[in-house]
Motif scaffolding. Structure first.
Motif, PDB file in Angstrom:
ATOM      1  N   HIS A   1       0.878  -1.181   0.000  1.00  0.00           N
ATOM      2  CA  HIS A   1       0.000   0.000   0.000  1.00  0.00           C
ATOM      3  C   HIS A   1       0.906   1.218   0.000  1.00  0.00           C
ATOM      4  O   HIS A   1       2.057   1.141   0.425  1.00  0.00           O
ATOM      5  CB  HIS A   1      -0.981  -0.013   1.181  1.00  0.00           C
TER       6      HIS A   1
ATOM      7  N   HIS B   1       6.277   2.415   3.571  1.00  0.00           N
ATOM      8  CA  HIS B   1       6.311   1.240   2.688  1.00  0.00           C
ATOM      9  C   HIS B   1       6.888   1.578   1.313  1.00  0.00           C
ATOM     10  O   HIS B   1       7.059   0.685   0.495  1.00  0.00           O
ATOM     11  CB  HIS B   1       4.910   0.617   2.558  1.00  0.00           C
TER      12      HIS B   1
ATOM     13  N   ASP C   1      -0.352  -3.201   6.116  1.00  0.00           N
ATOM     14  CA  ASP C   1      -0.854  -2.636   7.372  1.00  0.00           C
ATOM     15  C   ASP C   1      -2.329  -2.973   7.605  1.00  0.00           C
ATOM     16  O   ASP C   1      -2.992  -2.331   8.439  1.00  0.00           O
ATOM     17  CB  ASP C   1      -0.668  -1.108   7.371  1.00  0.00           C
TER      18      ASP C   1
ATOM     19  N   HIS D   1       0.788  -4.327  10.132  1.00  0.00           N
ATOM     20  CA  HIS D   1       0.923  -2.975  10.699  1.00  0.00           C
ATOM     21  C   HIS D   1       1.878  -2.899  11.897  1.00  0.00           C
ATOM     22  O   HIS D   1       1.552  -2.342  12.941  1.00  0.00           O
ATOM     23  CB  HIS D   1      -0.447  -2.384  11.072  1.00  0.00           C
ATOM     24  N   HIS D   2       3.071  -3.513  11.710  1.00  0.00           N
ATOM     25  CA  HIS D   2       4.151  -3.342  12.677  1.00  0.00           C
ATOM     26  C   HIS D   2       3.701  -3.657  14.102  1.00  0.00           C
ATOM     27  O   HIS D   2       4.011  -2.932  15.043  1.00  0.00           O
ATOM     28  CB  HIS D   2       4.744  -1.920  12.574  1.00  0.00           C
TER      29      HIS D   2
HETATM   30 ZN    ZN Z   1       3.174   0.704   7.814  1.00  0.00          ZN
END
Ligand code: ZN
Length: 389
Positions: free
Chosen positions: A73, A78, A244, A273-274
């Protein structure tokens, strides 16, 4: 060469390289986050661009390349560094001698792009210059495909569209379109025997209300990669990665796949998303006294094969209120598997190196760690004192 999956330490961001064990040593790069600090030789942030280049091949003209670049995305963390390090445009115009102090740009022989994801992101916020540059490169490649009726598309011009676009905009692109739910094994124009992929996301255009939800939940390309260790061991590692994408998306995927759970299986999962709390829950940790995990979203992310690994591509995970990465989310992942790694903690919190998993016949192997000893051996050791007794 063995197949490998490398997670580069890029703080809260993604940058993952899949290297296949085939004759072409095919490389698939998912996302980039090459920050200015990583490019600065006077800064001790891991030089991820150099680490990436070390792992890439060069073509007959000495130009570095990836076989595929996938953008999950178009958020900043990213795609940062895309314009600085990658070549965009017609390959005929590639400058072989880069300006002094610069390196040759990396060619993306094929890109996998999702116009639907990009539309949702741009309705939500302004795209960065890197994201806009990726979009115009995707448009250039689609235009060329249409003009040539899909014939004679060469390295540097190839594109696959991941997920249907809105309003019949994918019409005429059937030859390069992979819809949600479909599988494919064509990588840079060739059938691969070393990997095949299942597209789980993005979702196609929905009603207005669901669209708003998908936008807020960071609609992303979600792919289950089935990676071979060698000719006799296909599917040695199933790698699930979904940018994410947050809770509503995983919830919806569980609804679709609760009776076809193989479609969500993995040996290696990149925590979405980390390692954010919002991947597993709709409740805000700051506003809610007793935030609850969403059972469906967690189920979607719990289809781990035995011995599976979960990786958080994030800063070190602290037991505080930071999110992402969120300590409570990590605790949830630890109930799925005890094999949890974080790029911001490898090899330690102060200095970072790429976290590289080798794909062996029996699955992904992290650096410097052996899998748990099989139970039989444990019993043999436990019995030993008895024989002396
Ligand atoms: Zn991210």
């Amino acid at each position: 060469m063995s197949a490998k999956i490398t997670f580069f330490p890029v703080a809260n961001g993604d940058m993952t390289l899949i290297s296949l064990n085939d004759n072409d040593d095919t490389n698939i790069l998912i996302d980039v986050n090459i920050r200015a600090a990583a490019d600065n030789p006077d800064d001790d942030t891991c030089d991820v661009a150099a680490e990436l280049r070390k792992r890439l091949k060069t073509d007959s003209s000495g130009r570095p390349y990836v076989d595929v670049f996938v953008l999950s995305h178009p958020d900043k963390d990213h795609c940062t560094g895309l314009c600085n390090h990658f070549y965009l445009g017609k390959l005929e115009d590639y400058v072989d001698e880069p300006p002094e102090g610069e390196e040759k740009k990396i060619i993306m022989r094929e890109i996998w792009s999702s116009p639907m994801v990009s539309r949702r992101a741009s309705k939500n916020h302004t795209l960065t210059d890197d994201a806009k540059a990726f979009n115009s490169e995707a448009r250039r490649r689609v235009k060329l495909y249409r003009e040539n009726n899909g014939i004679n598309i060469n390295d540097g011009d190839r594109i696959l569209i991941i997920g249907e676009d809105e309003d019949q905009k994918s019409e005429g692109l059937e030859g390069i379109l992979i819809k949600q739910g479909e599988t494919f094994d064509t990588i840079n124009g060739k059938r691969s025997t070393a990997a095949w992929m299942r597209v789980l996301g993005p979702f196609p255009l929905q009603d207005e209300e669901t669209e708003t939800t998908l936008r807020k939940n960071h609609s992303s390309v979600i792919i289950q990669y089935h990676i071979a260790a060698d000719d006799s061991n296909p599917d040695a590692c199933i790698f699930l990665t979904g940018g994410d994408a947050e809770v509503a998306i995983w919830k919806k995927l569980w609804e679709n796949h609760k009776t076809t759970t193989d479609n969500l299986k993995y040996d290696l999962l990149l925590a979405p998303h980390h390692c954010s709390w919002h991947v597993l829950s709709s409740d805000s940790r700051s506003k809610c006294d007793d935030p609850k995990v969403d059972a469906d979203a967690k189920n979607a992310l719990s289809q781990a094969n035995e011995g599976a690994f979960i990786v958080s591509s994030s800063k070190a995970i602290k037991d505080d209120e930071t999110d992402p990465p969120c300590h409570a989310a990590k605790e949830e992942y630890l109930t799925i598997t005890s094999n949890f790694e974080c790029t911001g903690e490898y090899p330690n919190e102060k200095s970072h190196e790429p976290l590289e998993f080798l794909i062996a016949a029996d699955g992904p192997q992290p650096p410097g760690k052996k899998k748990a000893t099989p139970k039989v051996a444990a019993i043999a050791v436990a019995r030993e004192p008895l024989s002396h007794g």
